[in-house]
Design a protein around this motif. Structure first.
Motif, short mmCIF file in Angstrom:
data_model
loop_
_atom_site.label_atom_id
_atom_site.label_comp_id
_atom_site.label_asym_id
_atom_site.label_seq_id
_atom_site.Cartn_x
_atom_site.Cartn_y
_atom_site.Cartn_z
N PHE A 180 46.62 41.17 53.97
CA PHE A 180 45.88 42.24 53.42
C PHE A 180 44.89 42.67 54.65
O PHE A 180 44.02 41.93 55.10
CB PHE A 180 44.98 42.17 52.30
CG PHE A 180 46.00 41.83 51.02
CD1 PHE A 180 47.09 42.46 51.17
CD2 PHE A 180 45.57 40.86 50.11
CE1 PHE A 180 47.83 42.12 49.91
CE2 PHE A 180 46.13 40.69 48.78
CZ PHE A 180 47.57 41.15 48.97
N PRO A 181 44.77 44.07 55.26
CA PRO A 181 43.69 44.19 56.32
C PRO A 181 42.22 43.71 55.94
O PRO A 181 41.53 43.36 56.59
CB PRO A 181 43.78 45.64 56.25
CG PRO A 181 45.06 46.02 55.87
CD PRO A 181 45.45 45.11 54.67
N ASP A 182 42.16 43.92 54.37
CA ASP A 182 40.54 43.73 53.80
C ASP A 182 40.93 42.78 52.59
O ASP A 182 40.96 43.04 51.38
CB ASP A 182 39.87 44.77 53.32
CG ASP A 182 38.55 44.66 52.69
OD1 ASP A 182 37.97 43.69 52.64
OD2 ASP A 182 37.83 45.75 52.39
N MET A 183 40.72 41.41 52.78
CA MET A 183 41.09 40.35 52.10
C MET A 183 39.91 40.39 50.96
O MET A 183 40.32 40.21 49.51
CB MET A 183 41.22 39.19 52.72
CG MET A 183 42.48 39.06 53.27
SD MET A 183 42.93 37.22 53.85
CE MET A 183 41.48 36.84 54.60
N ALA A 184 38.58 40.54 51.27
CA ALA A 184 37.58 40.44 50.35
C ALA A 184 37.58 41.74 49.48
O ALA A 184 37.47 41.62 48.23
CB ALA A 184 36.26 40.42 50.97
N GLY A 185 37.90 42.87 50.01
CA GLY A 185 37.96 44.34 49.33
C GLY A 185 39.37 44.09 48.23
O GLY A 185 39.05 44.53 47.18
N ALA A 186 40.27 43.37 48.67
CA ALA A 186 41.55 43.37 47.83
C ALA A 186 41.22 42.30 46.43
O ALA A 186 41.44 42.62 45.19
CB ALA A 186 42.61 42.95 48.50
N THR A 187 40.28 41.25 46.74
CA THR A 187 39.94 40.40 45.74
C THR A 187 38.94 41.13 44.69
O THR A 187 39.22 40.73 43.53
CB THR A 187 39.32 39.25 46.57
OG1 THR A 187 39.89 38.51 47.29
CG2 THR A 187 39.03 38.15 45.41
N ALA A 188 37.97 41.88 45.38
CA ALA A 188 37.46 42.64 44.47
C ALA A 188 37.90 43.56 43.51
O ALA A 188 37.64 43.64 42.29
CB ALA A 188 36.17 43.35 45.34
N GLU A 189 39.15 44.14 44.03
CA GLU A 189 39.97 45.07 43.27
C GLU A 189 40.61 44.07 42.24
O GLU A 189 40.61 44.69 41.18
CB GLU A 189 40.80 45.54 43.98
CG GLU A 189 40.15 46.90 44.81
CD GLU A 189 40.17 48.13 43.55
OE1 GLU A 189 40.99 48.84 43.55
OE2 GLU A 189 38.91 48.17 42.93
#
Length: 292
Positions: free
Chosen positions: A129-138
């Motif tokens: 994932f390019p944005d792991m934190a953003g994905a986790t938030a989703e």
């Protein structure tokens, strides 16, 4: 450095090109990764009517196995690559699984309402994932209160000779750039606590992680090489940069080294993955009082 959209575009092209190799070697891959899928399923606390979301589903697992356990539930398989989900849909049809849906989307931009799913699984997707934190938030956003998120990643290369043998052979003939610790790559989340920290940052509780051992089993050293060279993205990309004589030397080197893992007439190469589970906060019940 490429931006997230450029990374996703490159990933779409790469994995679309690899989809035929994944379908060809599907049974070998599924047998290898089966223990990880079983570990994810065990920690999801499934019930028959569960609403489940599988992220980075690829050719369908563990989502299809989960769907078989939810005869009156719903399982949504998502992936960045339509060609991979096409394979998953064909597998579902062949297995008579009618309770799945497929959606092409990015992990950090899910097209689902808040609190839609009881559980989310992510088998070997986090690292890319390019944005792991953003994905986790989703993932947390689309989970219901008390819902579970369970994922898996690979630990360090030294504990995964099933891929290290091939890459070491390739490195004798091709220059392989060291992975970007901050960018998508297979071992990006190898450090203990890496994904757990993302979970904590997104507000998950009751977080636990544990290692799961796997074994890549092939009929021969030659089959090992054919399989790795046709579906492992790093290997496929590196082999495209060398000529045919170099590819033959690489192949011979890998076949010779993996021969050390022959046992009971087959090649059995070990590996280690890490599973991580966390739970969303329970709903907050607001109690109002009234003075009479």
């Amino acid at each position: 450095m490429p931006n997230p959209d450029e990374i996703r575009d490159a990933q779409r092209a790469t994995w679309a090109g690899l989809s035929a190799g994944w379908e060809k070697w599907d049974q070998v891959i599924m047998d290898q990764l089966g223990p990880v899928g079983a570990a994810l399923i065990e920690c999801l606390d499934l019930n028959e009517e569960q609403q489940h979301l599988d992220i980075a589903s690829g050719t369908g697992e563990p989502g299809l196995s989960i769907a078989r356990l939810l005869p009156t539930g719903r399982v949504v398989l998502t992936d960045l690559v339509a060609e991979m989900l096409d394979i998953a849909a064909r597998r579902a049809s062949a297995q008579g699984i009618a309770t799945i849906e497929t959606t092409v989307c990015s992990a950090d931009d899910l097209p689902f309402d808040d609190a839609t799913f009881d559980s989310v699984s992510v088998r070997f997707g986090y690292m890319f994932f390019p944005d792991m934190a953003g994905a986790t938030a989703e993932f947390v956003r689309v989970l219901k209160p008390g819902g579970r998120l369970c994922s898996s990643v690979w630990v360090k290369p030294e504990e995964n000779p099933w891929t290290a043998i091939a890459m070491q052979a390739i490195a004798t003939e091709a220059v392989i750039a060291p992975p970007d610790n901050d960018g998508p790559n297979m071992f990006r989340c190898a450090a203990p606590g890496c994904v757990s920290a993302l979970y904590r940052g997104a507000g998950l509780r009751d977080i636990a992680e544990w290692d799961v051992h796997v074994e890549l089993v092939t009929e021969s050293p030659e089959q090992y090489w054919d399989m790795i060279s046709e579906h492992v993205s790093l290997a496929v990309a590196a082999l495209q940069r060398v000529d045919e004589p170099a590819r033959e030397r690489i192949r011979a080197d890998a076949i010779a080294k993996v021969g050390a893992f022959k046992k009971d007439g087959k090649v059995r190469v070990p590996g280690v993955a890490r599973c991580i589970v966390g739970t969303t906060q329970d709903a907050i019940v607001e109690v109002s009082t009234r003075v009479l």
